[in-house]
Every structure is written in structure tokens, then in C-alpha cells.
Motif scaffolding. Sequence first.
Motif, PDB file in Angstrom:
ATOM      1  N   VAL A   1     -71.057  50.500 143.723  1.00 35.00           N
ATOM      2  CA  VAL A   1     -69.670  50.898 143.511  1.00 35.00           C
ATOM      3  C   VAL A   1     -69.048  51.099 144.885  1.00 35.00           C
ATOM      4  O   VAL A   1     -69.471  51.980 145.642  1.00 35.00           O
ATOM      5  CB  VAL A   1     -69.555  52.193 142.679  1.00 35.00           C
ATOM      6  N   GLY A   2     -68.086  50.274 145.221  1.00 35.17           N
ATOM      7  CA  GLY A   2     -67.461  50.374 146.536  1.00 35.17           C
ATOM      8  C   GLY A   2     -68.477  50.153 147.638  1.00 35.17           C
ATOM      9  O   GLY A   2     -69.222  49.169 147.632  1.00 35.17           O
ATOM     10  N   ALA A   3     -68.537  51.091 148.584  1.00 33.89           N
ATOM     11  CA  ALA A   3     -69.459  50.967 149.718  1.00 33.89           C
ATOM     12  C   ALA A   3     -70.842  51.519 149.412  1.00 33.89           C
ATOM     13  O   ALA A   3     -71.734  51.467 150.259  1.00 33.89           O
ATOM     14  CB  ALA A   3     -68.879  51.686 150.937  1.00 33.89           C
ATOM     15  N   LEU A   4     -71.045  52.054 148.190  1.00 32.89           N
ATOM     16  CA  LEU A   4     -72.327  52.647 147.827  1.00 32.89           C
ATOM     17  C   LEU A   4     -73.159  51.671 147.010  1.00 32.89           C
ATOM     18  O   LEU A   4     -72.662  51.050 146.069  1.00 32.89           O
ATOM     19  CB  LEU A   4     -72.124  53.930 147.011  1.00 32.89           C
ATOM     20  N   SER A   5     -74.442  51.560 147.368  1.00 29.83           N
ATOM     21  CA  SER A   5     -75.372  50.725 146.614  1.00 29.83           C
ATOM     22  C   SER A   5     -76.665  51.498 146.403  1.00 29.83           C
ATOM     23  O   SER A   5     -77.281  51.960 147.364  1.00 29.83           O
ATOM     24  CB  SER A   5     -75.658  49.424 147.373  1.00 29.83           C
ATOM     25  N   LEU A   6     -77.079  51.647 145.128  1.00 29.62           N
ATOM     26  CA  LEU A   6     -78.285  52.402 144.787  1.00 29.62           C
ATOM     27  C   LEU A   6     -79.447  51.457 144.549  1.00 29.62           C
ATOM     28  O   LEU A   6     -79.329  50.496 143.791  1.00 29.62           O
ATOM     29  CB  LEU A   6     -78.056  53.227 143.518  1.00 29.62           C
ATOM     30  N   ASP A   7     -80.584  51.758 145.177  1.00 26.97           N
ATOM     31  CA  ASP A   7     -81.803  50.976 144.998  1.00 26.97           C
ATOM     32  C   ASP A   7     -82.735  51.734 144.056  1.00 26.97           C
ATOM     33  O   ASP A   7     -83.262  52.787 144.420  1.00 26.97           O
ATOM     34  CB  ASP A   7     -82.486  50.757 146.350  1.00 26.97           C
ATOM     35  N   PRO A   8     -82.978  51.235 142.835  1.00 26.78           N
ATOM     36  CA  PRO A   8     -83.799  51.968 141.866  1.00 26.78           C
ATOM     37  C   PRO A   8     -85.288  51.962 142.192  1.00 26.78           C
ATOM     38  O   PRO A   8     -86.045  52.727 141.602  1.00 26.78           O
ATOM     39  CB  PRO A   8     -83.524  51.228 140.554  1.00 26.78           C
ATOM     40  N   TYR A   9     -85.716  51.110 143.112  1.00 24.13           N
ATOM     41  CA  TYR A   9     -87.131  51.057 143.469  1.00 24.13           C
ATOM     42  C   TYR A   9     -87.484  52.069 144.555  1.00 24.13           C
ATOM     43  O   TYR A   9     -88.579  52.621 144.570  1.00 24.13           O
ATOM     44  CB  TYR A   9     -87.507  49.648 143.936  1.00 24.13           C
ATOM     45  N   THR A  10     -86.563  52.298 145.471  1.00 21.92           N
ATOM     46  CA  THR A  10     -86.847  53.189 146.598  1.00 21.92           C
ATOM     47  C   THR A  10     -86.143  54.534 146.497  1.00 21.92           C
ATOM     48  O   THR A  10     -86.409  55.430 147.294  1.00 21.92           O
ATOM     49  CB  THR A  10     -86.424  52.528 147.922  1.00 21.92           C
ATOM     50  N   PHE A  11     -85.237  54.699 145.521  1.00 24.20           N
ATOM     51  CA  PHE A  11     -84.430  55.916 145.379  1.00 24.20           C
ATOM     52  C   PHE A  11     -83.571  56.133 146.628  1.00 24.20           C
ATOM     53  O   PHE A  11     -83.314  57.264 147.025  1.00 24.20           O
ATOM     54  CB  PHE A  11     -85.312  57.144 145.131  1.00 24.20           C
ATOM     55  N   GLU A  12     -83.117  55.045 147.215  1.00 22.43           N
ATOM     56  CA  GLU A  12     -82.260  55.128 148.393  1.00 22.43           C
ATOM     57  C   GLU A  12     -80.851  54.674 148.042  1.00 22.43           C
ATOM     58  O   GLU A  12     -80.652  53.842 147.155  1.00 22.43           O
ATOM     59  CB  GLU A  12     -82.810  54.261 149.526  1.00 22.43           C
ATOM     60  N   VAL A  13     -79.883  55.225 148.760  1.00 26.66           N
ATOM     61  CA  VAL A  13     -78.504  54.786 148.623  1.00 26.66           C
ATOM     62  C   VAL A  13     -78.066  54.182 149.953  1.00 26.66           C
ATOM     63  O   VAL A  13     -78.289  54.765 151.019  1.00 26.66           O
ATOM     64  CB  VAL A  13     -77.568  55.947 148.203  1.00 26.66           C
ATOM     65  N   GLN A  14     -77.501  52.995 149.876  1.00 25.09           N
ATOM     66  CA  GLN A  14     -76.941  52.337 151.052  1.00 25.09           C
ATOM     67  C   GLN A  14     -75.471  52.714 151.138  1.00 25.09           C
ATOM     68  O   GLN A  14     -74.708  52.526 150.180  1.00 25.09           O
ATOM     69  CB  GLN A  14     -77.076  50.816 150.930  1.00 25.09           C
ATOM     70  N   VAL A  15     -75.076  53.287 152.276  1.00 32.29           N
ATOM     71  CA  VAL A  15     -73.691  53.707 152.490  1.00 32.29           C
ATOM     72  C   VAL A  15     -73.095  52.804 153.554  1.00 32.29           C
ATOM     73  O   VAL A  15     -73.318  53.000 154.752  1.00 32.29           O
ATOM     74  CB  VAL A  15     -73.610  55.185 152.921  1.00 32.29           C
ATOM     75  N   GLY A  16     -72.363  51.775 153.121  1.00 31.88           N
ATOM     76  CA  GLY A  16     -71.835  50.816 154.076  1.00 31.88           C
ATOM     77  C   GLY A  16     -72.949  49.978 154.673  1.00 31.88           C
ATOM     78  O   GLY A  16     -74.089  49.974 154.203  1.00 31.88           O
TER      79      GLY A  16
END
Length: 226
Positions: free
Chosen positions: A153-168
Motif C-alpha cells: 500500500v503506497g510506499a509500504l510493502s509487507l513480506d509475509p515470510y520475513t515479517f519485514e516491512v519495506q518503507v520506500g
Amino acid sequence: MHLAQGENENLSNQTGWNMHVILVVEDDEEVLGTVERTLRRQGHQVLRATNSQQAMERLKTQRPDLVVLDVGLPGVDGIELCRQMRADRELALLPILFLTGRGQVEDKLRGFEAGGDDYVVKPFNVRELQARIQALLRRTQPHPGQKKDPLQVGALSLDPYTFEVQVGPEKRVLLTPTEYELLHHLMAHAGQVLSAERLLQDVWKYPMGTGDPDLVRAHIRNLRAK
């Protein structure tokens, strides 16, 4: 001394429980015994520790599915142990439920801000403890057939395998299990107004009218700080 309410109830005939390995870190032998008996009746395997050093030794050799953690431990207290676990990449994703006699709002917020997923105050009701543990395990354990598609959603991307969020393009942040579930729910319902009470039902799986709204607010504050 903290006695659990309802400990003598017959719990052995409950169905629907899956066996998990749970580490209980508690320096009060009576409380430790009560929690251990409760969990074993559910079919769980229980690891015991009475201080933070023992807990870390257990965590390095036997990886549990969940940690029940007392705040008022001798030496390094439960809050600091929780922080140490969240700072260790190998332990950061373990669900942590605080079990303690410190029930003031400030104490709860300290626990949540340190990375705790939930909080049960002594003296506790055995069935409430069971329900909180099962809800936490359901949120944090993988399920067969569960979708593993990333969510963006927007600049946020959630990785369900690593429980990490990419911010930009630059920033990548590791989330606790509950932070991940909360952010996933908020992103999946972007643009909607969600009350703390609704989030307690949808994310924490609490029955309607139960749970502490401070739990939601503290986790949202943690997400914003990251």
C-alpha cells in the motif's frame, strides 16, 4: 503469592488445542507450577526458567513457540529480557505474553513498548490465560493453505515470510508477530476508520467487549516509531 482463579476446573477434556512448546519464565514457584499444569493439561510441552539467564540459555538450545514472561524477575527483569529478545534476530519473532502482578497502565505500556504481544495480570483466571495464549498462537503460527502474497500500500510493502516491512526504496524494518498482524490488517483496510475495540476483535481475536485498548494504542505507537 498469586493464586490463579479457576485452577481446579477440569480442563483436560478441552478439544481443539494443538501441542506447542511454551517457555514459562517465572520466579514464583507456585505461579510457575500453576501455569505449567494449565499448559500441560492442554497438551503443550513446557520449558521452565526462573530468571533471565536461565531463559536465554533455554532459548539458545530449545526454540519454543511462545514465551510466558514475568516482569518482576530477579536481576535482569522481564522488560529488559523482552528487549534483548527483540534485538536478537533469531529470537525477534517469538510471541511474548507478559504475566505479572504489575497491572497499572504505565506498567502495561512499558511491556508493550518493549515488544510484548499481550499482558495478563495476576491473580489470573486460568481460562483467560488459556484463551490469551491460544489467540496469540493462532495469530503467529502458520496455517496450511495460508496465502503468502506480499501486501503493498503506497510506499509500504509487507513480506509475509520475513515479517519485514519495506518503507520506500531504502528502509526495511523487522516487526514483531503482533506488529506484523496489526500492520497487515491496517493496510488491508486502508482508508477505513477502525476503532481500538474492532482491532482487538479482528487482530487480537478477543471476544467483543474484552481486551485493553491501550494494547492497540501501544502497538500503533511502536509501529510509528519504527
